[in-house]
Scaffold this motif. Sequence first.
Motif, short mmCIF file in Angstrom:
data_model
loop_
_atom_site.label_atom_id
_atom_site.label_comp_id
_atom_site.label_asym_id
_atom_site.label_seq_id
_atom_site.Cartn_x
_atom_site.Cartn_y
_atom_site.Cartn_z
N LEU A 1 -88.70 -69.59 -11.84
CA LEU A 1 -87.74 -70.07 -12.84
C LEU A 1 -87.45 -71.56 -12.71
CD1 LEU A 1 -85.24 -67.07 -12.79
CD2 LEU A 1 -87.05 -67.54 -14.45
N THR A 2 -87.41 -72.06 -11.48
CA THR A 2 -87.08 -73.47 -11.28
C THR A 2 -88.32 -74.34 -11.21
OG1 THR A 2 -87.11 -73.25 -8.87
CG2 THR A 2 -85.02 -72.86 -9.98
N CYS A 3 -89.52 -73.73 -11.15
CA CYS A 3 -90.75 -74.49 -10.92
C CYS A 3 -90.61 -75.38 -9.69
CB CYS A 3 -91.16 -75.31 -12.14
SG CYS A 3 -92.15 -74.36 -13.31
N GLN B 1 -79.94 -72.03 -8.18
CA GLN B 1 -81.26 -71.57 -8.61
C GLN B 1 -82.22 -71.78 -7.45
OE1 GLN B 1 -82.00 -73.78 -12.35
NE2 GLN B 1 -81.82 -71.82 -13.39
N PRO B 2 -82.31 -70.79 -6.57
CA PRO B 2 -83.16 -70.95 -5.38
C PRO B 2 -84.61 -71.19 -5.76
CG PRO B 2 -81.73 -69.03 -5.18
CD PRO B 2 -81.65 -69.49 -6.61
N PRO B 3 -85.31 -71.97 -4.95
CA PRO B 3 -86.75 -72.14 -5.18
C PRO B 3 -87.49 -70.88 -4.77
CG PRO B 3 -86.16 -73.11 -3.08
CD PRO B 3 -84.87 -72.66 -3.73
N ARG B 4 -88.73 -70.78 -5.17
CA ARG B 4 -89.59 -69.73 -4.62
C ARG B 4 -89.87 -70.12 -3.17
NH1 ARG B 4 -94.46 -67.79 -8.14
NH2 ARG B 4 -92.73 -66.55 -8.96
N ILE B 5 -89.64 -69.20 -2.26
CA ILE B 5 -89.80 -69.49 -0.82
C ILE B 5 -91.02 -68.74 -0.29
CG2 ILE B 5 -88.73 -69.26 1.45
CD1 ILE B 5 -86.01 -69.58 0.07
N ILE B 6 -91.93 -69.52 0.30
CA ILE B 6 -93.19 -68.95 0.81
C ILE B 6 -93.36 -69.34 2.26
CG2 ILE B 6 -95.68 -68.81 0.49
CD1 ILE B 6 -95.25 -69.81 -2.40
N HIS B 7 -93.53 -68.34 3.11
CA HIS B 7 -93.76 -68.56 4.53
C HIS B 7 -95.26 -68.44 4.81
CE1 HIS B 7 -89.41 -67.77 5.52
NE2 HIS B 7 -89.50 -67.14 4.35
N ILE B 8 -95.85 -69.47 5.41
CA ILE B 8 -97.26 -69.45 5.77
C ILE B 8 -97.36 -69.18 7.28
CG2 ILE B 8 -99.41 -70.75 5.84
CD1 ILE B 8 -98.47 -70.17 3.02
N ARG B 9 -98.26 -68.28 7.64
CA ARG B 9 -98.42 -67.93 9.06
C ARG B 9 -99.89 -68.10 9.44
NH1 ARG B 9 -96.10 -62.25 10.13
NH2 ARG B 9 -97.75 -61.70 8.67
N ASN B 10 -100.13 -68.95 10.44
CA ASN B 10 -101.51 -69.16 10.88
C ASN B 10 -101.95 -68.05 11.81
OD1 ASN B 10 -103.79 -71.19 10.84
ND2 ASN B 10 -103.56 -70.89 13.04
N SER B 11 -103.18 -67.62 11.63
CA SER B 11 -103.77 -66.59 12.49
C SER B 11 -104.90 -67.21 13.30
CB SER B 11 -104.29 -65.42 11.64
OG SER B 11 -103.23 -64.76 10.99
N GLY B 12 -104.65 -67.40 14.59
CA GLY B 12 -105.67 -67.97 15.46
C GLY B 12 -106.68 -66.93 15.91
#
Length: 207
Positions: free
Chosen positions: A22-24, A67-78
């Motif tokens: 919604l907020t882009c 208007q919260p942003p879209r929240i994305i958590h990135i997790r690295n897999s070693g």
Amino acid sequence: MTRHPIDNHHSQHPSHQSSPCLTCRVLLLLDLQVCMLNSPAKGGVPSSETVYRNIEHILHRARSANQPPRIIHIRNSGESGDADAPNSPGWQLVFPTLEHEFVIDKLKNNAFSGTKLAELIPRDAELIIVGMQSDYCVRATCSAALGRGNTVILIKEAHATYDRIEVWNGGMVTNAHDVESEIEAELEEAGVNLLCMSDVPHLFSDR
């Protein structure tokens, strides 16, 4: 607490995938995992305490915005034996995710590479990036986002790395803070917008 992993190895959740941004505006949290945000004595980055506190504040601001942003958590897999090997203690995210947030596992520095991240971030979205490591995943992901046309914001003191050993220069060590500053200058020259922690109170409001 429910997490929604989205990558080549996990099923997607259609209701979340199709929800409009919604907020882009997107907050992308890169590799905020136990192995790098431990105390330095336990293998964490030198500024782990400060960076943890700053990102915790940013995440709180994002979640509590009108208007919260879209929240994305990135997790690295070693790989097996690495500090961030999948399902190891160091691989775990340090900030628990909320039900409507996304988790994407990656294998490469660029969080867009080999993942479904591009499906969650419109090309016209403003992308706010924090996390690890400045000279690897932060640099690569910021560069990729610029290449797809996103407006990219990087928050100073909300990304970090380790000291760098200069193998081709007699083994001298460049301290982590200098490496972080070097990457900030490089990314700003490329088109990334640099903001300070003092800007955070206004970051998720209309501007």
